[in-house]
Design a protein around this motif. Structure first.
Motif, PDB file in Angstrom:
ATOM      1  N   ALA A  15      -5.496   7.018   1.534  1.00  0.00           N
ATOM      2  CA  ALA A  15      -5.887   5.460   1.872  1.00  0.00           C
ATOM      3  C   ALA A  15      -6.842   5.346   3.131  1.00  0.00           C
ATOM      4  O   ALA A  15      -7.339   4.542   3.412  1.00  0.00           O
ATOM      5  CB  ALA A  15      -4.565   4.996   2.886  1.00  0.00           C
TER       6      ALA A  15
ATOM      7  N   ILE B 287      -8.102  -1.736   1.809  1.00  0.00           N
ATOM      8  CA  ILE B 287      -6.752  -2.059   2.152  1.00  0.00           C
ATOM      9  C   ILE B 287      -6.870  -3.127   3.754  1.00  0.00           C
ATOM     10  O   ILE B 287      -7.305  -2.607   4.442  1.00  0.00           O
ATOM     11  CB  ILE B 287      -6.028  -0.759   2.599  1.00  0.00           C
ATOM     12  CG1 ILE B 287      -6.065   0.162   1.238  1.00  0.00           C
ATOM     13  CG2 ILE B 287      -4.669  -0.767   3.064  1.00  0.00           C
ATOM     14  CD1 ILE B 287      -5.709   1.671   1.696  1.00  0.00           C
TER      15      ILE B 287
ATOM     16  N   ALA C 146       0.756  -1.439  -0.013  1.00  0.00           N
ATOM     17  CA  ALA C 146      -0.004   0.012   0.138  1.00  0.00           C
ATOM     18  C   ALA C 146       0.805   1.250   0.007  1.00  0.00           C
ATOM     19  O   ALA C 146       0.653   2.203   0.729  1.00  0.00           O
ATOM     20  CB  ALA C 146      -1.064   0.002   1.221  1.00  0.00           C
TER      21      ALA C 146
ATOM     22  N   GLU D  27      -1.117  -4.769   2.818  1.00  0.00           N
ATOM     23  CA  GLU D  27      -0.011  -4.091   3.179  1.00  0.00           C
ATOM     24  C   GLU D  27       0.760  -4.835   4.668  1.00  0.00           C
ATOM     25  O   GLU D  27      -0.002  -5.193   5.498  1.00  0.00           O
ATOM     26  CB  GLU D  27      -0.418  -2.948   3.541  1.00  0.00           C
ATOM     27  CG  GLU D  27       0.433  -1.978   4.319  1.00  0.00           C
ATOM     28  CD  GLU D  27       1.891  -2.049   3.483  1.00  0.00           C
ATOM     29  OE1 GLU D  27       3.061  -2.182   4.380  1.00  0.00           O
ATOM     30  OE2 GLU D  27       1.813  -1.613   2.333  1.00  0.00           O
TER      31      GLU D  27
ATOM     32  N   ALA E 243      -0.860   2.165   5.627  1.00  0.00           N
ATOM     33  CA  ALA E 243      -0.680   2.433   4.260  1.00  0.00           C
ATOM     34  C   ALA E 243       0.568   3.350   4.241  1.00  0.00           C
ATOM     35  O   ALA E 243       0.876   3.974   5.016  1.00  0.00           O
ATOM     36  CB  ALA E 243      -1.725   3.346   3.507  1.00  0.00           C
TER      37      ALA E 243
END
Length: 456
Positions: A95, A104, A12, A34, A39
């Motif tokens: 993000a 995410i 990410a 991630e 992120a």
């Protein structure tokens, strides 16, 4: 075009988030895995570093369109951000405030990828199988399936070692307490570690130069701080770059400033210094060009290894990859970036065609796609993932189209950029033919009847 696809994105960072934005615009479902807790985890490690490219080259257009929906104010395109500003003004809102926040998965480290029901050796109908991605988070092992995979996990966690032969120098692992990799925050959180100490910096790229410049600034406040530049190659001028010819002005200015520091003697230069061994001497580090007594050495308090990074391919063992055996970049991309052939910072825009692997639907993107090559611009990664998203969606025309014009760097050499003359650093050159000695100084010592190694 079949757009009802799920695409796993590894990482990410700026390129991974840009990939997710492009996929969303094509009504596909990205899932971003991630490894870090947030992120932009890798960027958080170099928040103090100023980028060499201005905001104009660091904002992805699909991401900007997502941000526009939340009233985001685009930064001045001519300003050069730091890593921290890149986070605060771009990556964090992208993000956490756009639809990307729902796709995410942080603290999710990918451990393996394969085709569901297929090992690497099985071919028939392989391309019809979805990808199986295994990852680990706080709950334990998890598995997801995807129609395609974009690996934009970067290289930050895989720094090159200090050893000149690609391996760790003898004693390097044992000396980890006094070794840092990459570009430490010399003037910030790491100040106390380096102030008033002898610090060797190994490398010839921008991270090494930036660290040495910061050490000279620190020496103005703590005069006993002593920066020492360890250079594997024999020509320090190669690190000074293109100066005024570099269209990335900040990068050109950095090289000019660094050249002035070297010429003024504020940085001690040890050229032709291929590190072979790192040992301890009275609580300090002894860094040497040979494992025997016959070699040059410096004694310092700290070592910064800024020799670049390499891709982590450990979790891709069951994916059919076609990589250049030297650069570890996709075969079609490697000739454009091979430092054995050139050191040009400008690489023509490229996309899915150059990045796809032998397992259809698997792509390397971002700095990881450059393998061990040293030069990468964020905007290059943005163009990569724009093309990849189009390719996954079946839009071949858009995948082949070039939508990026890169700045010229004005820096290009051919025939190798590092390492020439590296073997000439032992005690005044090679020993005369027939002498029972490792080098010229040692031969002279033995001729004079002195015992031991004449290089010490």
């Amino acid at each position: 075009m079949n757009s009802a696809k799920t695409v796993a994105i590894i990482g990410a960072g700026p390129v991974g988030l840009a990939a997710a934005a492009h996929l969303m615009e094509r009504d596909m479902t990205p899932v971003v895995l991630e490894a870090g807790a947030e992120a932009g985890h890798a960027v958080r490690q170099w928040q103090h570093v100023q980028l060499f490219s201005p905001w104009e080259y660091n904002v992805n257009q699909a991401a900007a369109r997502l941000l526009a929906d939340i009233g985001w104010n685009r930064p001045d395109p001519t300003v050069y951000p730091t890593g921290g500003e890149l986070l605060d003004q771009y990556l964090v809102p992208l993000a956490t405030r756009t639809p990307l926040k729902d796709v995410i998965r942080t603290s999710s480290r990918v451990t393996a990828i394969s085709r569901a029901g297929f090992d690497k050796a099985k071919t028939k109908d392989r391309e019809k199988a979805r990808f199986e991605i295994r990852y680990q988070n706080g709950k334990g092992h998890e598995t997801m399936h995807a129609d395609a995979v974009i690996d934009s996990s970067g290289t930050w966690t895989s720094p090159n070692p200090a050893g000149a032969n690609g391996l760790a120098a003898i004693g390097e692992r044992e000396a980890q307490r006094n070794i840092a990799y990459g570009m430490p925050d010399v003037l910030g959180k790491d100040r106390d570690r380096y102030a008033g100490r002898a610090v060797a910096v190994l490398g010839a790229g921008h991270s090494a130069i930036g660290t040495l410049i910061d050490l000279t600034k620190l020496a103005e406040e703590a005069p006993s701080t002593r920066p020492i530049w360890l250079l594997r190659g024999s020509n320090p001028a190669k690190a000074f770059g293109g100066g005024a010819n570099d269209k990335l002005v900040a990068r050109g200015e950095l090289g000019v400033h660094f050249a002035s520091l070297v010429s003024s003697g504020r940085v001690q230069v040890e050229a032709g210094f291929p590190v072979a061994a790192i040992g301890s001497l009275d609580g300090r580090l002894r860094i040497a060009t040979a494992t025997s007594c016959c070699g040059r050495s410096v004694v310092v308090d700290e070592l910064v290894v800024a020799t670049g990074f390499r891709p982590d391919l450990s979790f891709l063992g069951e994916v059919r990859l076609r990589l250049d055996p030297a650069i570890e970049a996709p075969l079609a991309l490697a000739p454009l970036i091979d430092p054995n052939e050139h050191s040009c910072g400008t690489v023509r825009p490229h996309g899915a065609r150059e990045l796809v692997q032998d397992d259809p639907g698997f792509y390397l993107a971002g700095i990881k796609s450059y393998g061990r090559a040293p030069t990468f611009l964020m905007i290059t990664g943005y163009e990569q993932v724009r093309s990849i998203a189009a390719d996954i969606a079946g839009d071949r025309e858009a995948a082949e189209r070039v939508e990026l014009e890169l700045p010229e760097t004005g820096v290009c050499t051919r025939g190798g950029v590092e390492g020439e003359g590296a073997a000439s650093g032992c005690c005044g050159g090679p020993a005369p033919a027939g002498a029972d000695a490792c080098c010229a100084d040692d031969a002279s010592a033995k001729a004079a009847g002195r015992a031991g190694c004449g290089c010490s």
